[in-house]
Design a protein around this motif. Structure first.
Motif, PDB file in Angstrom:
ATOM      1  N   UNK A 158     -43.720  93.798  76.260  1.00  0.00           N
ATOM      2  CA  UNK A 158     -43.665  94.941  77.169  1.00  0.00           C
ATOM      3  C   UNK A 158     -44.474  96.068  76.535  1.00  0.00           C
ATOM      4  N   UNK A 159     -45.802  95.939  76.666  1.00  0.00           N
ATOM      5  CA  UNK A 159     -46.729  96.868  75.988  1.00  0.00           C
ATOM      6  C   UNK A 159     -46.470  98.362  76.212  1.00  0.00           C
ATOM      7  N   UNK A 160     -46.034  98.787  77.411  1.00  0.00           N
ATOM      8  CA  UNK A 160     -45.858 100.234  77.590  1.00  0.00           C
ATOM      9  C   UNK A 160     -44.880 100.878  76.596  1.00  0.00           C
ATOM     10  N   UNK A 161     -44.028 100.077  75.984  1.00  0.00           N
ATOM     11  CA  UNK A 161     -43.083 100.658  75.025  1.00  0.00           C
ATOM     12  C   UNK A 161     -43.482 100.389  73.571  1.00  0.00           C
ATOM     13  N   UNK A 162     -44.670  99.876  73.365  1.00  0.00           N
ATOM     14  CA  UNK A 162     -45.110  99.545  72.010  1.00  0.00           C
ATOM     15  C   UNK A 162     -45.106 100.783  71.100  1.00  0.00           C
ATOM     16  N   UNK A 163     -45.395 101.952  71.680  1.00  0.00           N
ATOM     17  CA  UNK A 163     -45.406 103.165  70.846  1.00  0.00           C
ATOM     18  C   UNK A 163     -44.018 103.472  70.289  1.00  0.00           C
ATOM     19  N   UNK A 164     -42.987 102.998  70.954  1.00  0.00           N
ATOM     20  CA  UNK A 164     -41.627 103.205  70.437  1.00  0.00           C
ATOM     21  C   UNK A 164     -41.368 102.326  69.213  1.00  0.00           C
ATOM     22  N   UNK A 165     -42.012 101.170  69.173  1.00  0.00           N
ATOM     23  CA  UNK A 165     -41.910 100.315  67.977  1.00  0.00           C
ATOM     24  C   UNK A 165     -42.704 100.957  66.845  1.00  0.00           C
ATOM     25  N   UNK A 166     -43.890 101.484  67.187  1.00  0.00           N
ATOM     26  CA  UNK A 166     -44.753 102.088  66.172  1.00  0.00           C
ATOM     27  C   UNK A 166     -44.114 103.325  65.554  1.00  0.00           C
TER      28      UNK A 166
ATOM     29  N   UNK B 270     -48.696 100.320  62.167  1.00  0.00           N
ATOM     30  CA  UNK B 270     -48.657 101.784  62.299  1.00  0.00           C
ATOM     31  C   UNK B 270     -47.331 102.328  61.764  1.00  0.00           C
ATOM     32  N   UNK B 271     -46.236 101.669  62.106  1.00  0.00           N
ATOM     33  CA  UNK B 271     -44.923 102.100  61.625  1.00  0.00           C
ATOM     34  C   UNK B 271     -44.899 102.116  60.101  1.00  0.00           C
ATOM     35  N   UNK B 272     -45.389 101.035  59.514  1.00  0.00           N
ATOM     36  CA  UNK B 272     -45.417 100.924  58.058  1.00  0.00           C
ATOM     37  C   UNK B 272     -46.258 102.049  57.446  1.00  0.00           C
ATOM     38  N   UNK B 273     -47.395 102.318  58.083  1.00  0.00           N
ATOM     39  CA  UNK B 273     -48.289 103.345  57.548  1.00  0.00           C
ATOM     40  C   UNK B 273     -47.632 104.729  57.611  1.00  0.00           C
ATOM     41  N   UNK B 274     -47.019 105.057  58.739  1.00  0.00           N
ATOM     42  CA  UNK B 274     -46.381 106.370  58.882  1.00  0.00           C
ATOM     43  C   UNK B 274     -45.248 106.520  57.861  1.00  0.00           C
ATOM     44  N   UNK B 275     -44.406 105.502  57.744  1.00  0.00           N
ATOM     45  CA  UNK B 275     -43.250 105.613  56.842  1.00  0.00           C
ATOM     46  C   UNK B 275     -43.694 105.618  55.381  1.00  0.00           C
ATOM     47  N   UNK B 276     -44.671 104.784  55.069  1.00  0.00           N
ATOM     48  CA  UNK B 276     -45.144 104.681  53.685  1.00  0.00           C
ATOM     49  C   UNK B 276     -45.828 105.974  53.263  1.00  0.00           C
ATOM     50  N   UNK B 277     -46.516 106.607  54.204  1.00  0.00           N
ATOM     51  CA  UNK B 277     -47.235 107.837  53.907  1.00  0.00           C
ATOM     52  C   UNK B 277     -46.251 108.947  53.510  1.00  0.00           C
TER      53      UNK B 277
ATOM     54  N   UNK C  81     -64.930 117.781  59.380  1.00  0.00           N
ATOM     55  CA  UNK C  81     -64.280 116.784  58.531  1.00  0.00           C
ATOM     56  C   UNK C  81     -62.799 117.084  58.452  1.00  0.00           C
ATOM     57  N   UNK C  82     -61.984 116.076  58.818  1.00  0.00           N
ATOM     58  CA  UNK C  82     -60.530 116.256  58.756  1.00  0.00           C
ATOM     59  C   UNK C  82     -59.905 115.177  57.886  1.00  0.00           C
ATOM     60  N   UNK C  83     -59.432 115.548  56.697  1.00  0.00           N
ATOM     61  CA  UNK C  83     -58.765 114.562  55.853  1.00  0.00           C
ATOM     62  C   UNK C  83     -57.486 114.086  56.548  1.00  0.00           C
ATOM     63  N   UNK C  84     -57.261 112.797  56.605  1.00  0.00           N
ATOM     64  CA  UNK C  84     -56.055 112.257  57.246  1.00  0.00           C
ATOM     65  C   UNK C  84     -55.785 110.860  56.720  1.00  0.00           C
ATOM     66  N   UNK C  85     -54.519 110.551  56.509  1.00  0.00           N
ATOM     67  CA  UNK C  85     -54.179 109.223  55.990  1.00  0.00           C
ATOM     68  C   UNK C  85     -53.878 108.232  57.107  1.00  0.00           C
ATOM     69  N   UNK C  86     -53.321 108.745  58.215  1.00  0.00           N
ATOM     70  CA  UNK C  86     -52.921 107.865  59.311  1.00  0.00           C
ATOM     71  C   UNK C  86     -53.757 108.198  60.541  1.00  0.00           C
ATOM     72  N   UNK C  87     -54.527 107.226  60.993  1.00  0.00           N
ATOM     73  CA  UNK C  87     -55.367 107.416  62.175  1.00  0.00           C
ATOM     74  C   UNK C  87     -55.065 106.280  63.144  1.00  0.00           C
ATOM     75  N   UNK C  88     -54.787 106.625  64.381  1.00  0.00           N
ATOM     76  CA  UNK C  88     -54.422 105.620  65.381  1.00  0.00           C
ATOM     77  C   UNK C  88     -55.427 105.672  66.521  1.00  0.00           C
ATOM     78  N   UNK C  89     -55.873 104.509  66.923  1.00  0.00           N
ATOM     79  CA  UNK C  89     -56.955 104.406  67.883  1.00  0.00           C
ATOM     80  C   UNK C  89     -56.448 104.021  69.270  1.00  0.00           C
ATOM     81  N   UNK C  90     -56.608 104.918  70.252  1.00  0.00           N
ATOM     82  CA  UNK C  90     -56.230 104.569  71.627  1.00  0.00           C
ATOM     83  C   UNK C  90     -57.351 105.005  72.577  1.00  0.00           C
TER      84      UNK C  90
END
Lengths: 452, 452
Positions: B51-59, B144-151, B260-269
């Motif tokens: 159910x892709x529309x809710x994938x952001x809730x998993x992320x 993405x979830x792992x990256x956000x939490x690990x960061x 230039x914007x330093x950032x550790x987590x970048x998400x592509x949509x």
């Protein structure tokens, strides 16, 4: 906030706890509650406390990993002087009183080592572990789940009967509580839940085998209960083989009791080995690597270092205490009290004593065995008891009611809702039909609806 | 069951559906219901419908993967002549009428291609995708979830202020519905849920940036609604940058709008690219790789091959239909009817027509925007509508009530319960404090309780 601000407030003792399992987390909660002035640091390799006794439910697709894990810092969020560090401890410097994580370290006044245990492969870790994972971490459970589910997908496409039989053979090595729970859950999943959804899998081909070297399963339980558990397992379709020594594991199967058994899924629950903490401490250990501690759980000659849970061994009534959650939790409580007494300059009141509250194990759905003092219970009533105990002990789980509902749902409807085959570091998630051992002549026809 | 039994029952037409997303699964359910005599094969790379529309809730750690995925064969279990194959399709032989999976193939009488789309990196997939994952699969969401939490774990240990700022900067590229939902959810997670549990993270250092190349976000929505969504995002703390073109992505950050914007987590949509089905079919496609289909969704010159959902493009009212679930589902319904007519030798009644039921998007907790015909709604009432629609459309989800309860829980208590940092194929799960850019002088002291 700059680096300058990060210095220990002098005058307040500093306690470091390594490992946030049942023992370490209990000690951290008690210290936070009883000694809010202590500077407490909790270090763990992961960011979550794991409710290990339910890991087999994750491995058999009944629960999601998040249902049985909770972030350590969430549990300890209200303890303002408690800090949680996600890092891997690699050594301890007892002289300098520092905990070492690769090339950084932090000082301690009191140290609590509660780093748990992992599987003991008795000298075959390198060759057997990749084939026969244990059940200690979320990753282990996910790997097993993936293997079980993927094996059904492969069996559905497999044209060779021998290969299909091998794919549908599941072996659990070790007849302790974990092995018994795992075998029961796999049997329900493999015989009852999955087959109706496949078109080419004959349930008669499925085999679940439990291999135990000793003459009986559940050797820590009373004989009468172990016998009942065995009967229940056999009713579920598990082939229970006691007095059967495992000799070899390969990608294709295992040799046990002198017999070659082709099997695709092999799960290892046959023994535990303590974490390497004994080596960090240069301490005397037993054969399983558990540190021999003083009656107050301190390291010999180091009254400021405590070792508890599966990492330590201590005798009571001429037997070593078992490696179960209640022992670790009671030790966590005890260590918090002893540290408080030491900080206050008081004598430690009395040695650690484990209050045995009994043993519990589930065998499949809605059946458990319980041994409490001289009372023996089995069946549904024992399972209700098991359920109650496990819900009460889900430490700091905000969502324990949700987990209860998930269980109820799974148990009543025989659902296994967590059936995602996710990519792994080890397996290819997409079975390639061409890699099955199909006879060359059939290679152009992968599978079609049976004529009926 | 041996290979002999696996032959197509002659006389009954064989339909093969590739892809079990919204379009493919809907067609499979309709064919199973309306034409039980058809031999139907559903092929998918994974074992689950997502159910892709809710994938952001998993992320963003609010839902577990299992909450929004269900095994395809479970959904189709009652269709006795439907077979589900987990395999990767690599080509289609239109001459021989066979679907090819590596070096095996199966025949079809009618073929439905519904293989969806993935992110379009506009020529930079190889270099950008590993750094800036999209949001199309469970694996993407987990990464993405792992990256956000690990960061957050890394930021907690980081002594260098610039590095800490970089770690706490989250960028979402693309201001469509997915980008808006993602940015809103990250803002709530990063500003509200997580900071109270960390000791060295100053919420003032956290930044969530939404980058959109067009002059406004949500270009498919009416202007008034997009404006309200933007205001809501800004109230949540999101830095919304429209008319800002992304130029470069590196491990350290991104260049957007010349800055230039330093950032550790970048998400592509920022865009979608159809699956390679167009190449399998040798078909004419648009710039995004979508197959140009006939008004009845068939492939030009191949009236037995249908392409639908994100893999196809079709004009209606002089605009291409949007790549959303309702379009794919209506196309799935339509294709099932057309196949039935073709099998019966009837004329196809009428070309496909999409009945627009409106657009919905959430912006953070308990706020949504809705555009239904000429009606515009925003705020809590739109969110209730969003909730109702999403629950109704969780196809075949036995546990939709459970998912609803999970949501309610998360929304009311601002909980993000799915916060496991699991090992990945790409990251090391345990942050090594020594690898942070700490000044050498502080390397021996990883972090201690701030004096207070």
């Amino acid at each position: 906030m700059d680096a300058e601000a990060r210095t220990t407030q002098t005058g307040h003792p500093r306690v470091v706890i390594v490992g946030a399992g049942f023992g370490g987390l209990q000690a951290a909660l008690d210290i936070g509650k009883q000694q809010p002035e202590v500077n407490l640091t909790v270090i763990d390799r992961t960011n979550h406390h794991l409710f290990q006794p339910l890991l087999y439910q994750v491995a058999t697709a009944a629960l999601s990993p998040a249902d049985i894990s909770t972030p350590i810092r969430h549990v300890l969020r209200k303890q303002k002087r408690t800090e949680v560090v996600m890092a891997e401890v690699t050594d301890v410097d007892l002289e300098q009183k520092r905990v070492i994580m690769h090339d950084v370290s932090i000082p301690y006044d009191y140290l609590v080592i509660a780093t748990g245990a992992h599987e003991n492969y008795f000298g075959h870790r390198e060759s057997w572990e990749p084939i026969a994972p244990g059940l200690k971490s979320i990753e282990d459970a996910q790997q097993i789940r993936r293997k079980i589910l993927l094996t059904f997908e492969q069996a559905e496409l497999e044209m060779d009967t021998e290969q299909r039989k091998r794919l549908l053979t599941f072996m659990v090595i070790g007849g302790g509580p974990t092995g018994v729970e795992m075998a029961g859950a796999i049997a329900e999943l493999a015989y009852q839940t999955l087959p109706p959804e496949y078109r080419h899998i004959d349930p008669g081909m499925i085999r679940v085998i439990l291999v135990e070297a000793m003459p009986r399963i559940l050797s820590t339980f009373p004989k009468s209960l172990a016998r009942r558990a065995r009967k229940k397992l056999e009713r579920l379709g598990v082939d229970v083989r006691t007095s059967t020594l495992l000799e070899e594991i390969t990608e294709e199967g295992a040799v046990a009791g002198g017999q070659w058994m082709p099997a695709n899924t092999i799960i290892w629950t046959a023994g535990v080995q303590a974490s390497p903490a004994g080596q960090w401490l240069g301490a005397e250990t037993d054969r399983a690597g558990r540190v021999l501690v003083n009656p107050d759980l301190t390291l010999p000659n180091h009254s400021d270092v405590f070792v508890l849970g599966d990492t330590a061994t201590i005798m009571q009534d001429n037997k070593p205490l078992p490696g179960i959650a209640p022992v670790a939790m009671q030790q966590g409580h005890y260590v918090a009290v002893v540290i408080k007494q030491k900080i206050a300059g008081e004598q430690t009141s009395e040695p650690f004593h484990y209050h045995d509250k009994g043993y519990l194990a589930t065998v499949g759905r809605a059946y458990a065995i319980a041994s409490i003092g001289r009372i023996r219970i089995s069946g549904f009533s024992a399972w209700i008891l098991w359920l109650a105990v496990h819900i009460v002990y889900l430490i700091g789980y905000d969502n324990r009611i949700m987990v209860l509902l998930q269980w109820a749902w799974s148990y009543i409807f025989l659902k296994r809702r967590v059936r995602i085959i996710a990519p792994s570091t080890r397996d290819n998630p997409v079975p390639d039909p061409a890699h099955n051992n199909m006879p060359a002549a059939e290679k152009t026809e992968v599978s079609t609806i049976p004529g009926q």
